[in-house]
Design a protein around this motif. Structure first.
Motif, PDB file in Angstrom:
ATOM      1  N   GLU B  27       3.677 -34.948  43.138  1.00 53.59           N
ATOM      2  CA  GLU B  27       3.833 -36.332  43.599  1.00 53.59           C
ATOM      3  C   GLU B  27       2.500 -36.905  44.064  1.00 53.59           C
ATOM      4  OE1 GLU B  27       6.527 -38.431  43.489  1.00 53.59           O
ATOM      5  OE2 GLU B  27       7.215 -36.804  42.191  1.00 53.59           O
ATOM      6  N   LEU B  28       1.735 -36.098  44.765  1.00 48.57           N
ATOM      7  CA  LEU B  28       0.413 -36.546  45.204  1.00 48.57           C
ATOM      8  C   LEU B  28      -0.484 -36.808  43.990  1.00 48.57           C
ATOM      9  CD1 LEU B  28      -1.043 -34.512  48.209  1.00 48.57           C
ATOM     10  CD2 LEU B  28      -0.736 -36.962  48.011  1.00 48.57           C
ATOM     11  N   ALA B  29      -0.422 -35.895  43.045  1.00 49.49           N
ATOM     12  CA  ALA B  29      -1.265 -36.036  41.855  1.00 49.49           C
ATOM     13  C   ALA B  29      -0.880 -37.285  41.074  1.00 49.49           C
ATOM     14  CB  ALA B  29      -1.135 -34.787  40.980  1.00 49.49           C
ATOM     15  N   LYS B  30       0.413 -37.553  41.015  1.00 48.60           N
ATOM     16  CA  LYS B  30       0.887 -38.733  40.269  1.00 48.60           C
ATOM     17  C   LYS B  30       0.353 -40.013  40.877  1.00 48.60           C
ATOM     18  CE  LYS B  30       5.332 -38.262  38.215  1.00 48.60           C
ATOM     19  NZ  LYS B  30       6.773 -38.158  38.361  1.00 48.60           N
ATOM     20  N   SER B  31       0.094 -39.962  42.179  1.00 43.48           N
ATOM     21  CA  SER B  31      -0.436 -41.163  42.826  1.00 43.48           C
ATOM     22  C   SER B  31      -1.937 -41.269  42.630  1.00 43.48           C
ATOM     23  CB  SER B  31      -0.099 -41.139  44.321  1.00 43.48           C
ATOM     24  OG  SER B  31      -0.805 -40.096  44.952  1.00 43.48           O
ATOM     25  N   GLY B  32      -2.497 -40.330  41.846  1.00 39.13           N
ATOM     26  CA  GLY B  32      -3.909 -40.400  41.509  1.00 39.13           C
ATOM     27  C   GLY B  32      -4.774 -39.385  42.232  1.00 39.13           C
ATOM     28  N   ASP B  33      -4.147 -38.490  43.001  1.00 36.95           N
ATOM     29  CA  ASP B  33      -4.918 -37.522  43.791  1.00 36.95           C
ATOM     30  C   ASP B  33      -5.330 -36.354  42.880  1.00 36.95           C
ATOM     31  OD1 ASP B  33      -5.847 -35.543  45.571  1.00 36.95           O
ATOM     32  OD2 ASP B  33      -4.566 -36.303  47.180  1.00 36.95           O
ATOM     33  N   LYS B  34      -6.566 -36.359  42.427  1.00 35.70           N
ATOM     34  CA  LYS B  34      -7.049 -35.302  41.530  1.00 35.70           C
ATOM     35  C   LYS B  34      -7.139 -33.959  42.253  1.00 35.70           C
ATOM     36  CE  LYS B  34      -9.716 -37.139  37.688  1.00 35.70           C
ATOM     37  NZ  LYS B  34     -11.009 -37.135  37.007  1.00 35.70           N
ATOM     38  N   ASN B  35      -7.406 -34.023  43.564  1.00 39.23           N
ATOM     39  CA  ASN B  35      -7.510 -32.772  44.312  1.00 39.23           C
ATOM     40  C   ASN B  35      -6.183 -32.015  44.294  1.00 39.23           C
ATOM     41  OD1 ASN B  35     -10.183 -33.213  45.075  1.00 39.23           O
ATOM     42  ND2 ASN B  35      -9.567 -34.466  46.818  1.00 39.23           N
ATOM     43  N   ALA B  36      -5.094 -32.756  44.404  1.00 44.58           N
ATOM     44  CA  ALA B  36      -3.774 -32.117  44.371  1.00 44.58           C
ATOM     45  C   ALA B  36      -3.557 -31.436  43.018  1.00 44.58           C
ATOM     46  CB  ALA B  36      -2.680 -33.145  44.619  1.00 44.58           C
ATOM     47  N   PHE B  37      -3.932 -32.117  41.955  1.00 44.57           N
ATOM     48  CA  PHE B  37      -3.795 -31.512  40.633  1.00 44.57           C
ATOM     49  C   PHE B  37      -4.715 -30.307  40.509  1.00 44.57           C
ATOM     50  CE2 PHE B  37      -1.979 -31.678  36.519  1.00 44.57           C
ATOM     51  CZ  PHE B  37      -2.935 -31.198  35.629  1.00 44.57           C
ATOM     52  N   GLY B  38      -5.874 -30.396  41.147  1.00 45.55           N
ATOM     53  CA  GLY B  38      -6.800 -29.279  41.130  1.00 45.55           C
ATOM     54  C   GLY B  38      -6.204 -28.021  41.744  1.00 45.55           C
ATOM     55  N   LEU B  39      -5.433 -28.199  42.799  1.00 48.17           N
ATOM     56  CA  LEU B  39      -4.779 -27.029  43.411  1.00 48.17           C
ATOM     57  C   LEU B  39      -3.767 -26.416  42.450  1.00 48.17           C
ATOM     58  CD1 LEU B  39      -4.139 -27.815  47.173  1.00 48.17           C
ATOM     59  CD2 LEU B  39      -6.141 -26.879  46.056  1.00 48.17           C
ATOM     60  N   LEU B  40      -3.094 -27.259  41.692  1.00 43.51           N
ATOM     61  CA  LEU B  40      -2.146 -26.738  40.703  1.00 43.51           C
ATOM     62  C   LEU B  40      -2.880 -25.983  39.589  1.00 43.51           C
ATOM     63  CD1 LEU B  40       0.170 -29.859  40.482  1.00 43.51           C
ATOM     64  CD2 LEU B  40       0.801 -27.626  41.403  1.00 43.51           C
ATOM     65  N   VAL B  41      -4.048 -26.485  39.241  1.00 45.68           N
ATOM     66  CA  VAL B  41      -4.850 -25.800  38.222  1.00 45.68           C
ATOM     67  C   VAL B  41      -5.244 -24.405  38.715  1.00 45.68           C
ATOM     68  CG1 VAL B  41      -7.059 -25.794  37.008  1.00 45.68           C
ATOM     69  CG2 VAL B  41      -5.740 -27.902  37.177  1.00 45.68           C
ATOM     70  N   VAL B  42      -5.731 -24.354  39.950  1.00 46.87           N
ATOM     71  CA  VAL B  42      -6.130 -23.053  40.505  1.00 46.87           C
ATOM     72  C   VAL B  42      -4.931 -22.108  40.541  1.00 46.87           C
ATOM     73  CG1 VAL B  42      -6.937 -21.880  42.603  1.00 46.87           C
ATOM     74  CG2 VAL B  42      -8.018 -24.003  41.862  1.00 46.87           C
ATOM     75  N   LYS B  43      -3.781 -22.661  40.869  1.00 52.21           N
ATOM     76  CA  LYS B  43      -2.582 -21.826  40.992  1.00 52.21           C
ATOM     77  C   LYS B  43      -2.142 -21.260  39.651  1.00 52.21           C
ATOM     78  CE  LYS B  43       2.210 -22.046  42.604  1.00 52.21           C
ATOM     79  NZ  LYS B  43       3.231 -22.854  43.315  1.00 52.21           N
ATOM     80  N   TYR B  44      -2.205 -22.056  38.602  1.00 49.34           N
ATOM     81  CA  TYR B  44      -1.589 -21.651  37.333  1.00 49.34           C
ATOM     82  C   TYR B  44      -2.575 -21.272  36.231  1.00 49.34           C
ATOM     83  CZ  TYR B  44       2.904 -23.170  39.134  1.00 49.34           C
ATOM     84  OH  TYR B  44       4.053 -23.285  39.877  1.00 49.34           O
TER      85      TYR B  44
END
Lengths: 202, 222
Positions: B27-44
């Protein structure tokens, strides 16, 4: 709006986030000004989460912490058989499977070997019956194979060391031996191996 | 007739976000937060590399295809409706990305930029060719990554052996059994805050042991 993490150790917040147990009230940021009055429930939670995410993104150590916590979970799940890296540790095994009876684990290999032995014995009896009553020209080869399986199974008694056998390897070895006997004559030559056995019957 | 004992009182809890941490980050990433997506990248990232490695034998391409999958996921994030787990959706994207690469490889051994571009159009988040939780790693690890994984597993084991029983149990119930903090609190008959603290302390103790190995693996690709 000022964001500062309201916790002595952000790693604790990261640990909770890994588990999806992000608690805004516990890890809430110090949000100053009018924003604090209007933010509530999910919005406040999202705001504090954004602050934590920003902190992690900007800090190498926190990012390594995020990755490390996930690696720990992966390693533990793999240990439990949910993955493939399985290195047994008694304390971990006990923590992960408290219901497992230790004696069952100790008997598992013996039970498995007993099963193999009984199946091989049944196969030997079946082959013997077939060769006696079936009157097949290759009956001796079949009997020899079944006897070999029974011998192998009998050799693996509980008293003798239990050898880990892979059924696929056994099948491969069997096929190799069968075709190996044929290499010189270009035809199945199981009778050559059993010549001494057969001669006693004449 | 013996009285039925009262069940233990469920500790009061403050409102928390849903158990699936991915949804909060998504949800954070969808609002444009690249850092949130970055955490998902690190995770997966590692999981995706293992998955793609099962499909694509070229080790050099695995990392590129992994990054390509994350880029496609970032671009298509608006299409993720949250009906399935985020990883299920990501898994599907990675599979499609790999399939496309393999098909292009058959047609033309030299893969052009244009072949990698494009939209598969069937990133259905609710469908998956294979259950994403069943991805096994043994046959896809390179010798180096297999050795690294074994090193980490050994270090984790040693650290777990050294943990006090209550910390060991708490983290095992969370990571392996997948229980929530509330469930663990009921099981261990302690407040949720204690569960949270025990799990955190267990992770910190284990992290100390695996930290040197992690320093080799921390990715900064995103």
């Amino acid at each position: 709006m000022t964001h500062s993490l309201n916790t002595a150790d952000p790693k604790e917040a990261i640990s909770a986030l890994v588990d999806g147990q992000w608690d805004a009230a516990h890890y809430g940021l110090q949000i100053t000004g009018a924003a604090a009055a209007v933010m509530e429930g999910g919005e406040l939670a999202r705001g504090t989460l954004a602050g934590l995410v920003q902190s992690v993104a900007q800090d190498d150590e926190l990012r390594a912490t995020w990755m490390g916590y996930h690696l720990i979970g992966e390693a533990l799940r793999a240990q439990a058989g949910l993955g493939t890296v399985a290195i047994q540790s008694p304390a971990v095994a006990q923590a992960l499977a408290p219901q497992r009876d230790a004696t069952d684990a100790a008997n598992d290999s013996v039970f498995r070997w007993k099963m193999v032995a009984s199946v091989a014995a049944m196969a030997a009896v079946g082959a013997l019956s077939w060769s006696i009553f079936g009157d097949k020209p290759s009956g001796n080869a079949v009997l020899a194979k079944a006897a070999q399986r029974a011998n192998l199974a009998a050799a693996a008694t509980p008293e003798s060391p239990v050898m880990i056998r892979d059924p696929r390897l056994d099948a491969l070895l069997e096929a190799h031996k069968q075709f190996g006997a044929a290499s010189a004559l270009q035809q199945p030559a199981g009778f050559l191996r059993n010549a001494a056995f057969e001669s006693g019957q004449r | 007739m013996t009285a039925i004992p009262e069940p233990p009182e469920i500790p009061a809890v403050t409102p928390i976000l849903p158990l699936d941490a991915d949804h909060a980050l998504v949800e954070l990433a969808k609002s444009g937060d690249k850092n949130a997506f970055g955490l998902l990248v690190v995770k997966y990232q590692r999981r995706l590399e293992r998955l793609i490695g099962r499909m694509v034998r070229d080790a050099d391409m695995v990392q590129d295809l992994t990054q390509e999958s994350f880029i496609r996921a970032w671009r298509a994030l608006g299409n993720f409706r949250g009906e399935a787990q985020f990883y299920t959706w990501l898994y599907r994207i990675a599979v499609n990305t790999s399939k496309k690469y393999l098909m292009d490889l058959r047609r033309d051994p030299v893969i052009t930029e244009s072949a990698l571009r494009g939209n598969s159009g069937d990133d259905d988040e609710t469908s998956a060719a294979q259950h994403p939780l069943m991805d096994s790693t043994a046959e896809t690890e390179t010798p180096e990554s297999a050795y690294a994984a074994k090193e980490i597993a050994q270090a984790v084991n040693a650290a777990m052996d050294a943990l006090p029983p209550e910390l060991r149990q708490a983290i095992a119930l969370r990571e392996v059994e997948g229980l929530s903090y509330e469930e663990i609190a009921l099981l261990m008959q302690c407040p949720i805050g204690t569960v949270r603290s025990r799990i955190f302390r267990a992770r910190e103790a284990i992290s100390l042991r695996i930290k040197p190995m992690l320093q080799k693996q921390t990715s900064k690709r995103w």
